[in-house]
Design a protein around this motif. Structure first.
Motif, short mmCIF file in Angstrom:
data_model
loop_
_atom_site.label_atom_id
_atom_site.label_comp_id
_atom_site.label_asym_id
_atom_site.label_seq_id
_atom_site.Cartn_x
_atom_site.Cartn_y
_atom_site.Cartn_z
N THR A 103 -6.01 4.28 -2.26
CA THR A 103 -6.08 3.29 -3.32
C THR A 103 -6.06 1.60 -3.30
N GLY A 104 -6.14 1.21 -2.15
CA GLY A 104 -6.27 0.14 -1.70
C GLY A 104 -4.85 -0.86 -1.96
N ARG A 105 -5.25 -2.09 -1.95
CA ARG A 105 -3.59 -2.76 -1.94
C ARG A 105 -3.50 -3.49 -2.83
N GLU A 106 -2.18 -3.04 -3.73
CA GLU A 106 -2.03 -2.98 -5.39
C GLU A 106 -1.13 -4.16 -5.56
N CYS B 84 0.69 -1.62 -0.02
CA CYS B 84 0.00 -0.30 0.29
C CYS B 84 0.69 0.99 0.11
N ARG B 85 0.11 2.29 -0.32
CA ARG B 85 0.92 3.41 -0.55
C ARG B 85 0.22 4.31 0.44
N PRO B 86 -0.16 4.46 1.58
CA PRO B 86 -0.63 5.48 2.79
C PRO B 86 0.06 6.94 2.38
N TYR B 87 -0.65 7.81 2.66
CA TYR B 87 -0.25 9.43 2.71
C TYR B 87 -0.38 9.78 3.84
N GLU B 88 -1.00 9.22 4.74
CA GLU B 88 -1.16 9.36 6.08
C GLU B 88 -1.29 8.42 7.08
N GLY B 89 -0.21 7.54 7.86
CA GLY B 89 -0.71 6.51 9.32
C GLY B 89 -0.47 5.63 7.88
#
Length: 557
Positions: free
Chosen positions: A314-317, A304-309
């Motif tokens: 975008t889900g699990r990619e 995943c690519r989190p934007y905060e915490g």
């Protein structure tokens, strides 16, 4: 549109691309010109990847949960650029998703090739359990499911062919259903009849708890067996699919021997890294490996690519990284780095495989509805009858307004595309004249039945609705009586902006800075990612009305 014509479009979708796009030079492929490629290779909601190779061709599938068609089949020659060529479950005869929650449905498929046949095994989590579907042409059609009720509730199955024998390995609860701790699971194996897939002999316990049960490892799952380098290797996910996710490996000289864990497990994880590092890639695990003709090994896995915490929309990619083997014969994924990288040197496949449509990178993608629908459109559960009509001569798609709504477990008039980027936009033009207060049409950004935003046109207003577990809240509204309107959703990591326009050039704000975390899995729960959608509903009422959409434009930054 007749039912026969609707079915024909569904079956032809694998080889027809119904879109036009504009993009920067080089955006057609995922590989930069400097001999590297960009992760994720499948951006947006594409979890639980499984891969196989046939000659110089690679095939991959991922989980789709409550969405239809189920279990996409993607093809590549270079492991980097992928084209969806079909789906395993694309007819109502094969599978019934009625009443399945969005985040339930199809869990963790595994694709295998043996003796001219392709096999996908998967779990319908709230249905009949585990099943196998097979074909000689990966583009389809695939067979009706062969059900495996004897697995007794196991999940995450995969098939392993060993000469003329076939085995299934899967996740199941603790021995005698007596857990030693919360999250205590096991990996089991059974031999199957290669023709009927009925179990042969007794179930065998391969892994109890995980790579080191004294540490109380949780959720050992997603097993795959590989026969190479004089051993049988068993690779599994461990730690749960969230921040503590990892991948571990075991091996045995013979399938009847005990599987011994690698002393340096896990072979890839992100849980030990600083959570405050810039541009993190997290939740790394649920991997599958493939050997190239060149002798290189590569692994696909979810992350995943989190934007905060732990917030990500975008889900699990699906990501790709190299595999190296240690001197004493153990595979290690991403051996040169602690963290998964956004770029790696290209795999040595000896081939290139440009995608007809982009799957990652920066691009603008426009659908004018002047050709048959491409197969990246998704729907909620089975489409029982043709409630949308595509007019390729004019270039639009009309959605019937029906009683079905998203927050009811049914098949609403809803056409969906994945949100693939943290920053970007989704825009359309809507022609719609509501005839009652219940009639609504517009654009949705969807995470689950209870968590979505809906910007819609009513009799005399444009409104932004927030769906909650307790119903709908009106977040914004403006007077609007024109028949046509351009609608746009902008994603800016932790916020969405909702805009509208009469001419498609100058936009006014309906609502800015709307909380995107509300649609993250950290808040909403579940296992999917956000989806943009064209949506029309009469919410519980019958209607002969329809909403017409003239284009879709997706900008990914």
């Amino acid at each position: 549109m007749t039912p026969r014509f609707f079915l024909l479009i569904s079956l032809m979708a694998a080889c027809l691309v119904g879109c036009q796009r504009t993009a920067e030079p080089g955006a057609e492929t995922s590989a930069p010109t400097d001999g590297t490629f960009q992760n994720p290779i499948l951006a947006g909601f594409n979890p639980d990847p499984s891969i196989c190779r046939v000659g110089e061709d690679y095939y991959l599938t991922t989980s789709t949960f409550g969405y239809f068609p189920g279990l996409p089949i993607l093809h590549s020659k270079d492991l980097v650029n992928w084209e969806q060529i079909g789906a395993v479950l694309d007819t109502n005869q094969q599978m019934n998703l009625d009443e399945q929650r969005i985040t339930r449905g199809f869990f963790a498929p595994a694709i295998t090739h043996h003796d001219g046949w392709f096999y996908v095994i998967c779990t319908l989590i709230d249905g009949y359990g585990n099943f196998v579907s097979r074909t000689q042409d990966p583009a389809g059609p695939w067979s009706d499911p062969i059900w495996l009720p004897e697995l007794n509730g196991g999940i995450d199955p995969s098939l392993f062919f060993d000469d003329d024998r076939v085995y299934v390995v899967y996740n199941l609860g603790p021995p005698n259903n007596e857990p030693l701790y919360s999250g205590h699971r096991t990996i089991r194996m059974r031999e199957l009849d290669p023709n009927t897939f009925k179990p042969i002999g007794e179930e065998r316990l391969l892994v109890n708890g995980g790579s080191d049960i004294s540490q109380e490892p949780v959720w050992i799952e997603a097993p795959h067996i590989y026969k190479t380098k004089g051993y049988y290797y068993l690779m599994c996910a461990e730690g749960g699919t969230a921040y503590n996710h990892s991948e571990v490996v075991f091996r045995a000289k013979n399938l009847t021997d005990d599987f011994v864990p690698y002393e340096n497990n896990p072979i890839i994880t992100a849980r030990t890294l600083d959570p405050d590092r810039p541009n993190p890639i997290t939740t790394v695990g649920h991997a599958d490996m493939v050997e190239l003709p060149s002798g290189e090994w590569w692994a696909v896995f979810l992350a995943c690519r989190p934007y905060e915490g732990n917030h990500f929309n975008t889900g699990r990619e699906t990501f790709l990284a190299p595999v190296e083997w240690t001197e004493d014969g153990w595979p290690v994924i991403n051996p040169d780095f602690e963290a998964v990288q956004y770029e790696y040197p290209l795999p040595n496949t000896g081939a290139t495989s440009p995608s007809p449509v982009p799957l990652n990178g920066e691009f603008t993608y426009r659908i004018d509805f002047d050709e048959p629908l491409d197969n990246r459109w998704m729907f909620l559960r089975n489409v029982r009858r043709p409630w949308y009509e595509l007019n390729t001569e004019v270039g639009n798609v009309a959605l019937e307004l029906r009683p079905e709504a998203i927050d009811i477990r049914d098949n609403p008039s809803l056409m969906l595309r994945r949100q693939t980027h943290l920053n970007g936009s989704f825009a359309t033009h809507l022609d719609f004249t509501p005839e009652s207060a219940n009639e609504q049409a517009g654009v949705v950004i969807l995470q689950s039945e209870t968590h979505y935003y809906f910007v819609n046109k009513t009799v005399d207003q444009l409104r932004l609705l927030k769906q909650t577990e307790n119903g709908q809240e009106v977040l914004a509204e403006v007077p609007y009586t024109d028949e046509g309107v351009h609608l746009k959703v902008e994603a800016h990591e932790d916020v969405y902006n909702f805009l509208y326009s009469e001419n498609g050039e100058t936009y006014d704000s309906l609502a800015d800075g709307v909380d995107a975390k509300y649609l993250s899995t950290e808040t909403a729960g579940g296992f999917t990612g956000c989806m943009y959608g064209l949506y029309a509903t009469a919410r519980g009422e019958s209607s002969s009305n329809s909403a017409v959409f003239d284009y879709v434009e997706i900008v990914n930054e």
